[in-house]
Design a protein around this motif. Sequence first.
Motif, PDB file in Angstrom:
ATOM      1  N   ASP A 164       0.816  -1.227   0.000  1.00 52.97           N
ATOM      2  CA  ASP A 164       0.000   0.000   0.000  1.00 52.97           C
ATOM      3  C   ASP A 164       0.846   1.273   0.000  1.00 52.97           C
ATOM      4  OD1 ASP A 164      -2.389  -1.512   0.297  1.00 52.97           O
ATOM      5  OD2 ASP A 164      -1.939  -1.727   2.438  1.00 52.97           O
ATOM      6  N   ILE A 165       2.154   1.131   0.242  1.00 62.34           N
ATOM      7  CA  ILE A 165       3.002   2.330   0.370  1.00 62.34           C
ATOM      8  C   ILE A 165       3.376   2.862  -1.018  1.00 62.34           C
ATOM      9  CG2 ILE A 165       5.192   3.231   1.285  1.00 62.34           C
ATOM     10  CD1 ILE A 165       5.138   0.892   3.272  1.00 62.34           C
ATOM     11  N   ASP A 166       3.078   4.148  -1.242  1.00 63.84           N
ATOM     12  CA  ASP A 166       3.409   4.774  -2.529  1.00 63.84           C
ATOM     13  C   ASP A 166       4.838   5.305  -2.554  1.00 63.84           C
ATOM     14  OD1 ASP A 166       0.794   4.672  -3.997  1.00 63.84           O
ATOM     15  OD2 ASP A 166       0.170   5.634  -2.127  1.00 63.84           O
ATOM     16  N   TYR A 167       5.284   5.861  -1.408  1.00 63.33           N
ATOM     17  CA  TYR A 167       6.650   6.415  -1.310  1.00 63.33           C
ATOM     18  C   TYR A 167       7.197   6.153   0.087  1.00 63.33           C
ATOM     19  CZ  TYR A 167       5.379   9.215  -5.402  1.00 63.33           C
ATOM     20  OH  TYR A 167       4.970   9.632  -6.650  1.00 63.33           O
ATOM     21  N   ASP A 169      10.472  -2.406  -4.299  1.00 61.92           N
ATOM     22  CA  ASP A 169      10.211  -1.622  -5.506  1.00 61.92           C
ATOM     23  C   ASP A 169       9.308  -0.405  -5.221  1.00 61.92           C
ATOM     24  OD1 ASP A 169      10.555  -1.058  -8.132  1.00 61.92           O
ATOM     25  OD2 ASP A 169       8.898  -2.331  -8.830  1.00 61.92           O
ATOM     26  N   ILE A 170       9.742   0.390  -4.245  1.00 61.43           N
ATOM     27  CA  ILE A 170       8.996   1.604  -3.858  1.00 61.43           C
ATOM     28  C   ILE A 170       9.922   2.808  -4.098  1.00 61.43           C
ATOM     29  CG2 ILE A 170       7.886   2.834  -1.920  1.00 61.43           C
ATOM     30  CD1 ILE A 170       7.463   0.084  -0.603  1.00 61.43           C
ATOM     31  N   PRO A 171       9.397   3.910  -4.667  1.00 60.55           N
ATOM     32  CA  PRO A 171      10.267   5.085  -4.836  1.00 60.55           C
ATOM     33  C   PRO A 171      10.621   5.746  -3.507  1.00 60.55           C
ATOM     34  CG  PRO A 171       8.060   5.512  -5.712  1.00 60.55           C
ATOM     35  CD  PRO A 171       8.072   4.081  -5.271  1.00 60.55           C
ATOM     36  N   ASP A 183      11.289  15.666  17.498  1.00 63.93           N
ATOM     37  CA  ASP A 183      11.543  14.823  16.334  1.00 63.93           C
ATOM     38  C   ASP A 183      10.520  13.691  16.203  1.00 63.93           C
ATOM     39  OD1 ASP A 183      13.623  16.446  15.777  1.00 63.93           O
ATOM     40  OD2 ASP A 183      15.194  15.081  16.485  1.00 63.93           O
ATOM     41  N   ASN A 184      10.012  13.511  15.007  1.00 63.34           N
ATOM     42  CA  ASN A 184       9.045  12.452  14.708  1.00 63.34           C
ATOM     43  C   ASN A 184       9.118  12.177  13.214  1.00 63.34           C
ATOM     44  OD1 ASN A 184       6.577  13.889  13.231  1.00 63.34           O
ATOM     45  ND2 ASN A 184       7.383  15.308  14.760  1.00 63.34           N
ATOM     46  N   ALA A 185       8.496  11.087  12.785  1.00 67.41           N
ATOM     47  CA  ALA A 185       8.592  10.748  11.353  1.00 67.41           C
ATOM     48  C   ALA A 185       7.363  11.185  10.566  1.00 67.41           C
ATOM     49  CB  ALA A 185       8.815   9.244  11.193  1.00 67.41           C
ATOM     50  N   ALA A 186       6.297  11.599  11.278  1.00 65.43           N
ATOM     51  CA  ALA A 186       5.087  12.050  10.569  1.00 65.43           C
ATOM     52  C   ALA A 186       5.415  13.316   9.771  1.00 65.43           C
ATOM     53  CB  ALA A 186       3.969  12.314  11.572  1.00 65.43           C
ATOM     54  N   MET A 187       6.195  14.197  10.390  1.00 63.55           N
ATOM     55  CA  MET A 187       6.572  15.449   9.707  1.00 63.55           C
ATOM     56  C   MET A 187       7.442  15.149   8.480  1.00 63.55           C
ATOM     57  SD  MET A 187       9.314  16.970  12.469  1.00 63.55           S
ATOM     58  CE  MET A 187      11.056  16.469  12.429  1.00 63.55           C
ATOM     59  N   ILE A 188       8.228  14.093   8.541  1.00 63.00           N
ATOM     60  CA  ILE A 188       9.098  13.707   7.410  1.00 63.00           C
ATOM     61  C   ILE A 188       8.237  13.132   6.280  1.00 63.00           C
ATOM     62  CG2 ILE A 188      11.048  12.204   6.698  1.00 63.00           C
ATOM     63  CD1 ILE A 188      11.738  14.563   8.725  1.00 63.00           C
ATOM     64  N   ALA A 189       7.254  12.311   6.656  1.00 62.62           N
ATOM     65  CA  ALA A 189       6.349  11.743   5.649  1.00 62.62           C
ATOM     66  C   ALA A 189       5.548  12.859   4.984  1.00 62.62           C
ATOM     67  CB  ALA A 189       5.416  10.729   6.318  1.00 62.62           C
ATOM     68  N   SER A 190       5.156  13.860   5.780  1.00 65.58           N
ATOM     69  CA  SER A 190       4.380  14.966   5.235  1.00 65.58           C
ATOM     70  C   SER A 190       5.197  15.719   4.172  1.00 65.58           C
ATOM     71  CB  SER A 190       3.966  15.921   6.366  1.00 65.58           C
ATOM     72  OG  SER A 190       3.326  17.049   5.836  1.00 65.58           O
ATOM     73  N   GLN A 191       6.426  16.086   4.516  1.00 69.45           N
ATOM     74  CA  GLN A 191       7.276  16.773   3.528  1.00 69.45           C
ATOM     75  C   GLN A 191       7.553  15.863   2.332  1.00 69.45           C
ATOM     76  OE1 GLN A 191       9.385  20.319   3.043  1.00 69.45           O
ATOM     77  NE2 GLN A 191       8.124  19.162   1.647  1.00 69.45           N
ATOM     78  N   GLY A 192       7.732  14.566   2.592  1.00 65.91           N
ATOM     79  CA  GLY A 192       7.963  13.595   1.512  1.00 65.91           C
ATOM     80  C   GLY A 192       6.806  13.589   0.519  1.00 65.91           C
ATOM     81  N   TYR A 193       5.583  13.669   1.038  1.00 61.75           N
ATOM     82  CA  TYR A 193       4.394  13.689   0.170  1.00 61.75           C
ATOM     83  C   TYR A 193       4.426  14.903  -0.762  1.00 61.75           C
ATOM     84  CZ  TYR A 193      -0.376  14.837  -1.193  1.00 61.75           C
ATOM     85  OH  TYR A 193      -1.478  15.201  -1.917  1.00 61.75           O
ATOM     86  N   GLY A 250       7.381  15.810  -7.833  1.00 63.64           N
ATOM     87  CA  GLY A 250       8.467  15.071  -8.499  1.00 63.64           C
ATOM     88  C   GLY A 250       9.853  15.558  -8.109  1.00 63.64           C
ATOM     89  N   ILE A 251       9.955  16.186  -6.919  1.00 59.62           N
ATOM     90  CA  ILE A 251      11.243  16.744  -6.479  1.00 59.62           C
ATOM     91  C   ILE A 251      11.892  15.792  -5.471  1.00 59.62           C
ATOM     92  CG2 ILE A 251      12.355  18.715  -5.305  1.00 59.62           C
ATOM     93  CD1 ILE A 251       9.899  20.388  -5.973  1.00 59.62           C
ATOM     94  N   ASP A 252      13.229  15.776  -5.481  1.00 58.69           N
ATOM     95  CA  ASP A 252      14.017  15.068  -4.468  1.00 58.69           C
ATOM     96  C   ASP A 252      13.770  13.564  -4.412  1.00 58.69           C
ATOM     97  OD1 ASP A 252      15.499  17.231  -3.811  1.00 58.69           O
ATOM     98  OD2 ASP A 252      14.404  17.727  -1.978  1.00 58.69           O
ATOM     99  N   LEU A 253      13.376  12.983  -5.558  1.00 55.29           N
ATOM    100  CA  LEU A 253      13.323  11.522  -5.614  1.00 55.29           C
ATOM    101  C   LEU A 253      14.771  11.046  -5.584  1.00 55.29           C
ATOM    102  CD1 LEU A 253      10.440  11.118  -8.191  1.00 55.29           C
ATOM    103  CD2 LEU A 253      10.376  10.587  -5.758  1.00 55.29           C
ATOM    104  N   ALA A 254      15.036  10.018  -4.788  1.00 58.57           N
ATOM    105  CA  ALA A 254      16.433   9.626  -4.561  1.00 58.57           C
ATOM    106  C   ALA A 254      16.693   8.224  -5.074  1.00 58.57           C
ATOM    107  CB  ALA A 254      16.751   9.699  -3.076  1.00 58.57           C
ATOM    108  N   GLY A 255      17.962   7.971  -5.372  1.00 59.74           N
ATOM    109  CA  GLY A 255      18.365   6.647  -5.844  1.00 59.74           C
ATOM    110  C   GLY A 255      19.195   5.934  -4.794  1.00 59.74           C
ATOM    111  N   LEU A 256      19.796   4.832  -5.218  1.00 58.15           N
ATOM    112  CA  LEU A 256      20.609   4.043  -4.286  1.00 58.15           C
ATOM    113  C   LEU A 256      21.907   4.744  -3.895  1.00 58.15           C
ATOM    114  CD1 LEU A 256      20.133   0.376  -5.526  1.00 58.15           C
ATOM    115  CD2 LEU A 256      19.291   1.425  -3.422  1.00 58.15           C
ATOM    116  N   ASP A 257      22.210   5.846  -4.604  1.00 55.27           N
ATOM    117  CA  ASP A 257      23.431   6.592  -4.257  1.00 55.27           C
ATOM    118  C   ASP A 257      23.177   7.644  -3.174  1.00 55.27           C
ATOM    119  OD1 ASP A 257      21.851   8.182  -5.812  1.00 55.27           O
ATOM    120  OD2 ASP A 257      23.484   9.016  -7.022  1.00 55.27           O
ATOM    121  N   LEU A 258      21.970   7.679  -2.619  1.00 53.67           N
ATOM    122  CA  LEU A 258      21.675   8.670  -1.576  1.00 53.67           C
ATOM    123  C   LEU A 258      22.620   8.492  -0.390  1.00 53.67           C
ATOM    124  CD1 LEU A 258      19.856  10.945  -0.418  1.00 53.67           C
ATOM    125  CD2 LEU A 258      18.388   9.158   0.532  1.00 53.67           C
TER     126      LEU A 258
END
Length: 338
Positions: free
Chosen positions: A76-79, A107-109, A302-312, A318-326
């Motif tokens: 169910d996870i999109d990102y 296989d999740i971005p 510090d919490n991860a909800a705020m990180i998920a929010s910015q991630g959304y 389409g900004i800051d999508l990262a690869g395995l070189d992150l």
Amino acid sequence: MKKDIIVLGIESSCDETAASVVKNGREVLSSIVNSQIDIHKQYGGVVPEIASRNHVQNIDVVVKEALDQAKVGIKDIDYVAVTYGAGLVGALLVGVSFAKAFCQANDIPLVKVNHIEGHICANYITHPDLEPPFTCLLASGGHTAIVDVQSYTDYTVLKTTIDDACGEAFDKVARTLGLCYPGGVQIDKLAQNGVADTEFKSVVLKDGNFSYSGLKTGVINYVHNLAQKGIQPDKNNLAKSFTVAAIKGVVDEAVKIADQSHKKLCVAGGVGANSYMREYATQQCDKRGIKIFLPQLKYCGDNAAMIASQGYFLAREGIDLAGLDLNACPTLTLKTKN
Ligand code: KG4
Ligand code: ZN
């Protein structure tokens, strides 16, 4: 019908291992924070290697708990959104490595998130109607700044501290008063029963930036001078005097900027939990007809909800999508106004 976007957030920049599932950037389905405070307390502050070791030990359990509590499966996870800076390098690397492996295996971005921007996004979770542009007063253990938030992904620092952060000053003054780590919350409790009977140097510089090192030294010298005369300071009054000096000036600057721009002020970061900060900022904004937004207490630190929010919001554009070189970026900042 538009599909809901589910983001798994991962945060490990300091001494909290956190994971969260957030729907459409604002609706928190779960937020798990495994705090290491009790471990670091005995050393009087965060020990980086111990923090990293505990993240390694806890991160998969914390992520599983976040998924279970949200009743969300991996499919169910999109990102996945992960904090890649700023913070302790070893601590960041645990979250970054876990997130990369998790995304590769399923296989999740992956989206990379700046921790400071995450703190600001805590306000979108608490206030569903909040939209940029607005002014944000960010005060944490590592940063103190007034930020112009132009959009969900565009931030400019207008004013900043030139030395210590506000939360850092709270922690150092607390140590001088013999209070245990982390000191901010202890000073807050004492200050609630005190009066500001001593005036310390303002933290606001002529150009509107801030300096906390003078205030910190001022309080330490004040305590030592009394000690030499065999006098114990009234801790409640000293805590209140310090709190007013640490907070009043930055709030006044932020309110002034909000008044001249967006007429909307958000508070963010660990010090945003401070009761005097919340009360004084609200009072000053109300006086000038500025709308004030305070994050819920659980989303100030510090919490991860705020990180998920910015991630959304990043993923949506389409900004800051990262690869395995992150990689981890311990000194990551926000852009500054030239
Ligand atoms: O945002 P945060 O959890 O971590 C960083 O990104 O730095 O902020 C932690 C800081 C610590 O310095 C802590 O003492 C301070 O926030 N803090 C407070 C309060 N609660 C946490 N400072 C003043 N009053 C509080 N109630
Ligand atoms: Zn933080």
